[in-house]
Design an enzyme around this catalytic site. Structure first.
Site, mmCIF file in Angstrom:
data_model
loop_
_atom_site.group_PDB
_atom_site.id
_atom_site.type_symbol
_atom_site.label_atom_id
_atom_site.label_comp_id
_atom_site.label_asym_id
_atom_site.label_seq_id
_atom_site.Cartn_x
_atom_site.Cartn_y
_atom_site.Cartn_z
ATOM 1 N N ARG A 159 -5.178 0.610 -6.826
ATOM 2 C CA ARG A 159 -3.982 1.246 -6.254
ATOM 3 C C ARG A 159 -3.481 2.385 -7.146
ATOM 4 O O ARG A 159 -2.859 3.336 -6.676
ATOM 5 C CB ARG A 159 -2.857 0.219 -6.110
ATOM 6 C CG ARG A 159 -3.130 -0.872 -5.079
ATOM 7 C CD ARG A 159 -1.835 -1.602 -4.754
ATOM 8 N NE ARG A 159 -2.048 -2.885 -4.110
ATOM 9 C CZ ARG A 159 -2.256 -3.051 -2.804
ATOM 10 N NH1 ARG A 159 -2.277 -2.011 -1.999
ATOM 11 N NH2 ARG A 159 -2.431 -4.259 -2.295
ATOM 12 N N ASP A 161 -5.697 -0.343 -1.834
ATOM 13 C CA ASP A 161 -6.434 -1.253 -2.721
ATOM 14 C C ASP A 161 -7.771 -1.681 -2.151
ATOM 15 O O ASP A 161 -8.029 -1.586 -0.952
ATOM 16 C CB ASP A 161 -5.621 -2.528 -2.928
ATOM 17 C CG ASP A 161 -5.607 -3.410 -1.670
ATOM 18 O OD1 ASP A 161 -5.173 -2.918 -0.609
ATOM 19 O OD2 ASP A 161 -6.059 -4.569 -1.749
ATOM 20 N N PHE A 201 -13.835 3.441 4.251
ATOM 21 C CA PHE A 201 -12.899 2.626 3.488
ATOM 22 C C PHE A 201 -12.504 3.389 2.225
ATOM 23 O O PHE A 201 -13.347 3.781 1.432
ATOM 24 C CB PHE A 201 -13.517 1.278 3.123
ATOM 25 C CG PHE A 201 -12.511 0.339 2.524
ATOM 26 C CD1 PHE A 201 -11.616 -0.351 3.328
ATOM 27 C CD2 PHE A 201 -12.443 0.164 1.143
ATOM 28 C CE1 PHE A 201 -10.661 -1.202 2.774
ATOM 29 C CE2 PHE A 201 -11.492 -0.686 0.584
ATOM 30 C CZ PHE A 201 -10.608 -1.375 1.401
ATOM 31 N N VAL A 202 -11.194 3.607 2.073
ATOM 32 C CA VAL A 202 -10.722 4.397 0.932
ATOM 33 C C VAL A 202 -9.785 3.575 0.045
ATOM 34 O O VAL A 202 -9.168 2.605 0.496
ATOM 35 C CB VAL A 202 -9.983 5.682 1.406
ATOM 36 C CG1 VAL A 202 -10.938 6.645 2.076
ATOM 37 C CG2 VAL A 202 -8.820 5.345 2.338
ATOM 38 N N ASP A 242 -5.173 2.206 10.915
ATOM 39 C CA ASP A 242 -6.588 1.903 11.183
ATOM 40 C C ASP A 242 -6.693 1.250 12.563
ATOM 41 O O ASP A 242 -6.820 1.938 13.569
ATOM 42 C CB ASP A 242 -7.095 1.010 10.035
ATOM 43 C CG ASP A 242 -8.561 0.642 10.143
ATOM 44 O OD1 ASP A 242 -9.248 1.139 11.056
ATOM 45 O OD2 ASP A 242 -9.035 -0.155 9.303
ATOM 46 N N ASP A 284 0.718 3.041 4.467
ATOM 47 C CA ASP A 284 -0.357 3.768 3.784
ATOM 48 C C ASP A 284 -1.379 4.332 4.757
ATOM 49 O O ASP A 284 -1.728 5.500 4.685
ATOM 50 C CB ASP A 284 -1.032 2.875 2.711
ATOM 51 C CG ASP A 284 -1.510 1.524 3.254
ATOM 52 O OD1 ASP A 284 -1.318 1.243 4.453
ATOM 53 O OD2 ASP A 284 -2.075 0.743 2.463
ATOM 54 N N GLY A 292 0.765 -1.246 0.000
ATOM 55 C CA GLY A 292 0.000 0.000 0.000
ATOM 56 C C GLY A 292 0.793 1.291 0.000
ATOM 57 O O GLY A 292 0.294 2.333 -0.438
ATOM 58 N N LYS A 319 -7.099 7.091 10.356
ATOM 59 C CA LYS A 319 -8.543 7.183 10.526
ATOM 60 C C LYS A 319 -8.878 7.813 11.867
ATOM 61 O O LYS A 319 -8.201 7.551 12.865
ATOM 62 C CB LYS A 319 -9.180 5.796 10.415
ATOM 63 C CG LYS A 319 -9.172 5.302 8.985
ATOM 64 C CD LYS A 319 -10.078 4.113 8.768
ATOM 65 C CE LYS A 319 -9.978 3.669 7.319
ATOM 66 N NZ LYS A 319 -10.589 2.341 7.107
HETATM 67 P P1 5GP Z 1 -4.353 -1.621 10.572
HETATM 68 O O1 5GP Z 1 -3.394 -2.761 10.681
HETATM 69 O O2 5GP Z 1 -3.908 -0.354 11.236
HETATM 70 O O3 5GP Z 1 -5.766 -2.020 10.925
HETATM 71 O O4 5GP Z 1 -4.523 -1.290 9.057
HETATM 72 C C1 5GP Z 1 -3.473 -1.041 8.256
HETATM 73 C C2 5GP Z 1 -3.612 -1.765 6.951
HETATM 74 O O5 5GP Z 1 -4.974 -2.136 6.664
HETATM 75 C C3 5GP Z 1 -3.193 -0.835 5.871
HETATM 76 O O6 5GP Z 1 -1.833 -0.991 5.567
HETATM 77 C C4 5GP Z 1 -4.109 -1.198 4.731
HETATM 78 O O7 5GP Z 1 -3.504 -2.192 3.931
HETATM 79 C C5 5GP Z 1 -5.351 -1.746 5.377
HETATM 80 N N1 5GP Z 1 -6.423 -0.736 5.485
HETATM 81 C C6 5GP Z 1 -6.926 -0.183 6.614
HETATM 82 N N2 5GP Z 1 -7.885 0.719 6.323
HETATM 83 C C7 5GP Z 1 -7.997 0.734 4.983
HETATM 84 C C8 5GP Z 1 -8.817 1.488 4.059
HETATM 85 O O8 5GP Z 1 -9.654 2.333 4.393
HETATM 86 N N3 5GP Z 1 -8.618 1.219 2.743
HETATM 87 C C9 5GP Z 1 -7.718 0.296 2.289
HETATM 88 N N4 5GP Z 1 -7.645 0.142 0.979
HETATM 89 N N5 5GP Z 1 -6.926 -0.401 3.125
HETATM 90 C C10 5GP Z 1 -7.072 -0.184 4.457
HETATM 91 MG MG MG Z 2 -3.966 -3.303 1.898
#
Ligand code: 5GP
Ligand code: MG
Length: 192
Positions: A175, A169, A162-163, A113, A110, A51, A141
């Site tokens: 992407r 992606d 969700f973006v 979350d 990227d 990402g 977020k």
């Molecule tokens: P975390 O581990 O903090 O929950 O999320 C990080 C990973 O989840 C990011 O590197 C990404 O790959 C994916 N992710 C989290 N939120 C989003 C979103 O809104 N859109 C997309 N495309 N990927 C997300």
């Molecule tokens: Mg991803």
């Protein structure tokens, strides 16, 4: 592809302007750390695949400093889902030295979350004894799990949506969209 977009959340001009400022700050912080330590910093940038690829490529071209790039593969949302399934390092896609002594490490991801990805990455890298470990994300977020997670550099805070685009992606598509967008609900709902 364009027909699947619901809304552009952050356009190219906004991304470019924000990256100018962010890169300037990172470079200024490095210069300050270098002055304080009185010796050149060994900067190792760790982009999290996949990402961060667009973000990191635009960011580093704004950072006129000597650096090495060592990628790290992490899988978190495998397949057609927008729900986190935890994070795991993908060894085959990871090229970070086992010993980071003396390295000033900057992790670039990227989006922040749940924080699972960055926690896994920073825990893994801290065991390799870096002189400094900093983190940088394109998006964060506006939810507690993300806002409460310690991160050094954030380009944009966004609502809990969700973006896709600019590296992010959905099922490995979108992407290459140059802007950060939301998808029409029927697009992600149609997925298996
Ligand atoms: P975390 O581990 O903090 O929950 O999320 C990080 C990973 O989840 C990011 O590197 C990404 O790959 C994916 N992710 C989290 N939120 C989003 C979103 O809104 N859109 C997309 N495309 N990927 C997300
Ligand atoms: Mg991803």
């Amino acid at each position: 592809m364009q027909g699947d977009i619901q809304r552009v959340l952050i356009d190219r001009a906004a991304i470019a302007a924000r990256l100018d400022a962010l890169a300037d700050r990172i470079v200024a912080d490095l210069a300050a750390a270098e002055d304080a330590g009185d010796q050149p910093i060994e900067l190792t940038l760790v982009p999290i695949l996949t990402g961060s690829i667009i973000f990191v490529s635009d960011l580093i071209r704004r950072m006129p400093v000597k650096m090495k790039i060592r990628v790290m593969g992490v899988t978190s949302y495998p397949g057609a889902t927008t729900a986190s399934r935890g994070a795991a390092v993908v060894e085959a896609l990871t090229h970070v030295p086992d010993d980071l002594s003396g390295h000033h490490v900057l992790v670039v991801d990227d989006i922040l979350d749940s924080g699972r990805t960055l926690r896994l990455v920073t825990d893994t890298l801290r065991q390799r004894n870096p002189a400094e470990l900093r983190t940088c994300v394109l998006l964060r977020k506006q939810i507690d799990s993300a806002m409460d997670f310690p991160v050094d550099y954030v380009a944009f805070d966004i609502p809990d949506q969700f973006v896709v685009g600019y590296g992010l992606d959905y099922d490995d598509y979108y992407r290459n969209l140059p802007e950060i967008c939301t998808l029409k609900p029927e697009v992600s709902r149609a997925a298996p």
